[in-house]
Design an enzyme around this catalytic site. Structure first.
Site, PDB file in Angstrom:
ATOM      1  N   HIS A 125       0.821  -1.227   0.000  1.00  0.00           N
ATOM      2  CA  HIS A 125       0.000   0.000   0.000  1.00  0.00           C
ATOM      3  C   HIS A 125       0.849   1.269   0.000  1.00  0.00           C
ATOM      4  O   HIS A 125       0.326   2.369  -0.196  1.00  0.00           O
ATOM      5  CB  HIS A 125      -0.922   0.041   1.225  1.00  0.00           C
ATOM      6  CG  HIS A 125      -1.948  -1.050   1.244  1.00  0.00           C
ATOM      7  ND1 HIS A 125      -2.791  -1.280   0.187  1.00  0.00           N
ATOM      8  CD2 HIS A 125      -2.264  -1.982   2.189  1.00  0.00           C
ATOM      9  CE1 HIS A 125      -3.587  -2.312   0.474  1.00  0.00           C
ATOM     10  NE2 HIS A 125      -3.274  -2.752   1.683  1.00  0.00           N
ATOM     11  N   ASP A 162      -2.361 -10.961  -2.149  1.00  0.00           N
ATOM     12  CA  ASP A 162      -2.916 -10.407  -0.914  1.00  0.00           C
ATOM     13  C   ASP A 162      -4.390 -10.053  -1.154  1.00  0.00           C
ATOM     14  O   ASP A 162      -4.792  -9.756  -2.276  1.00  0.00           O
ATOM     15  CB  ASP A 162      -2.139  -9.133  -0.540  1.00  0.00           C
ATOM     16  CG  ASP A 162      -2.511  -8.592   0.833  1.00  0.00           C
ATOM     17  OD1 ASP A 162      -1.780  -8.881   1.795  1.00  0.00           O
ATOM     18  OD2 ASP A 162      -3.527  -7.880   0.932  1.00  0.00           O
ATOM     19  N   HIS A 164      -5.952  -7.503  -0.347  1.00  0.00           N
ATOM     20  CA  HIS A 164      -6.125  -6.086  -0.670  1.00  0.00           C
ATOM     21  C   HIS A 164      -5.403  -5.746  -1.974  1.00  0.00           C
ATOM     22  O   HIS A 164      -4.393  -6.367  -2.305  1.00  0.00           O
ATOM     23  CB  HIS A 164      -5.551  -5.213   0.459  1.00  0.00           C
ATOM     24  CG  HIS A 164      -6.174  -5.472   1.791  1.00  0.00           C
ATOM     25  ND1 HIS A 164      -5.594  -6.300   2.731  1.00  0.00           N
ATOM     26  CD2 HIS A 164      -7.333  -5.040   2.328  1.00  0.00           C
ATOM     27  CE1 HIS A 164      -6.379  -6.354   3.805  1.00  0.00           C
ATOM     28  NE2 HIS A 164      -7.444  -5.598   3.585  1.00  0.00           N
ATOM     29  N   ASP A 249      -4.068 -12.909   3.733  1.00  0.00           N
ATOM     30  CA  ASP A 249      -5.268 -12.448   4.427  1.00  0.00           C
ATOM     31  C   ASP A 249      -6.556 -12.764   3.671  1.00  0.00           C
ATOM     32  O   ASP A 249      -7.638 -12.371   4.107  1.00  0.00           O
ATOM     33  CB  ASP A 249      -5.166 -10.948   4.746  1.00  0.00           C
ATOM     34  CG  ASP A 249      -4.523 -10.133   3.643  1.00  0.00           C
ATOM     35  OD1 ASP A 249      -4.295 -10.686   2.548  1.00  0.00           O
ATOM     36  OD2 ASP A 249      -4.249  -8.938   3.863  1.00  0.00           O
TER      37      ASP A 249
HETATM   38 ZN    ZN Z   1      -3.777  -7.336   2.790  1.00  0.00          ZN
END
Ligand code: ZN
Length: 344
Positions: A125, A162, A164, A249
């Site tokens: 991120h 991931d 995200h 995750d």
């Molecule tokens: Zn993540």
């Protein structure tokens, strides 16, 4: 059996986030499982080093690098409601990047075929100018740029599984055809980016491949995303190395998101990436941890990943699979993504 490299450094425990899902126990639990099952002793340990400010600036604005350094020196604080800088955070995050660069060196020099980096905090991120979503420096993005500068690579692929979207990685290479970014991620979800039609800009158009997974997607939807999109796109691109933002995750036990992957499901993705690396770039692959917050699922996902990279028979995990009903909307997503990227 293939020699697999492994990066871990006790300094990774010293980014002390307190009561936060991204905390040192993630490392402790994973190291304990790898040790207990005997796998740790069979890995080639690669010492982490500290990335220099200049190396961090391969992707990040030097003023941003200096600002993180200064914030840590001044005692740190919250960057946003999720992201903490502690007095040790600059040193820790610089060694996360340096550990990933050491892994890349080991793979590029042929010391090992592939390497797993057990690192924290995560990175995908972090944009060139901003910390967010638990991330300070983008280790995978810096590794991709370093591979080009140091080894003259012209085509670096980043695969990000991931849960995200790696908005920071996408930002770093959005108009750059020299880095292919392929991501599966829950959508709509944090951080808000990752639509299928974010395909890149200018010369980079077509080299940013987002596969936005509907809520509740499990092993089969993810398998299809990889088999029908990620793999054909990798084969078309012919990367000289594959870097993996290895976030765990999306496991069904992980409460940070709503996806339904199992350890077996993650294993299927890892096997496809390994097959692509074997076929396209002499097996060269660097896996670096991103998310994964469930303290049983995360260690087992990491264990499974390393077993598959080594070619070991994988040990059954204690969480098993759940009977996930795959979201019907995924067919439309897949059709869209294929159309946007000229896949049959
Ligand atoms: Zn993540």
């Amino acid at each position: 059996m293939t020699d697999v490299g492994f990066v871990y450094d006790p300094l990774y425990l010293e980014h002390d986030t307190g009561a936060h899902p991204e905390n040192p126990q993630r490392m402790v639990a994973t190291m304990a499982l790898l040790e207990e099952c005997g796998l740790l002793a069979r890995l080639r340990r690669i010492p982490a080093r500290d990335a220099s400010a200049g190396e961090l600036a391969l992707v990040h604005d030097p003023r941003y690098v200096a600002a993180v350094h200064r914030a840590a020196q001044e005692g740190g604080g919250w960057v946003d409601p999720d992201t903490l800088i502690t007095p040790r955070s600059y040193d820790v995050a610089a060694r996360v990047v340096g550990g990933t660069l050491a892994a890349l060196d080991a793979v590029m020099t042929g010391d090992v075929a592939s390497t797993f980096c057990l690192v924290r905090p995560p990175g995908h991120h972090a944009s060139p100018v901003q910390a967010m979503g638990f991330c300070l420096f983008n280790h995978i993005a810096v590794a991709a740029e370093y591979a080009r500068r140091t080894y003259g690579l012209e085509r670096v692929a980043i695969v990000d599984y991931d849960v995200h979207h790696g908005n920071g990685t996408q930002d770093a290479f959005y108009d750059d055809p020299g880095v292919l970014y392929v991501s599966t991620h829950e959508y709509p979800f944090y951080p808000g980016t990752g639509r299928a039609d974010e395909t890149g800009a200018g010369a980079g158009r077509g080299f940013n491949v987002n596969i936005p997974m509907p809520h509740g997607a499990g092993d089969e939807s993810h398998r299809r995303a990889f088999a029908e999109v990620a793999m054909p796109v990798l084969r078309r691109y012919r990367p000289q190395i594959i870097l993996v933002s290895a976030g765990y995750d999306a496991h069904f036990a992980d409460e940070i998101a709503l996806q339904q992957l199992s350890v077996d499901g993650y294993g299927a993705l890892v096997s496809m990436v390994k097959d692509a690396a074997d076929e396209l770039c002499g097996g060269r692959a660097v896996f670096a941890l991103e998310g994964g917050y469930h303290l049983v699922a995360l260690p087992w996902c990491v264990r499974r990943t390393i077993e598959l990279l080594r070619g070991d028979a994988p040990a059954p995990d204690p969480l098993g699979t759940i009977d996930a009903r795959e979201p019907a909307a995924f067919d439309d997503v897949l059709r869209d993504v294929k159309r946007l990227h000229d896949l049959a």
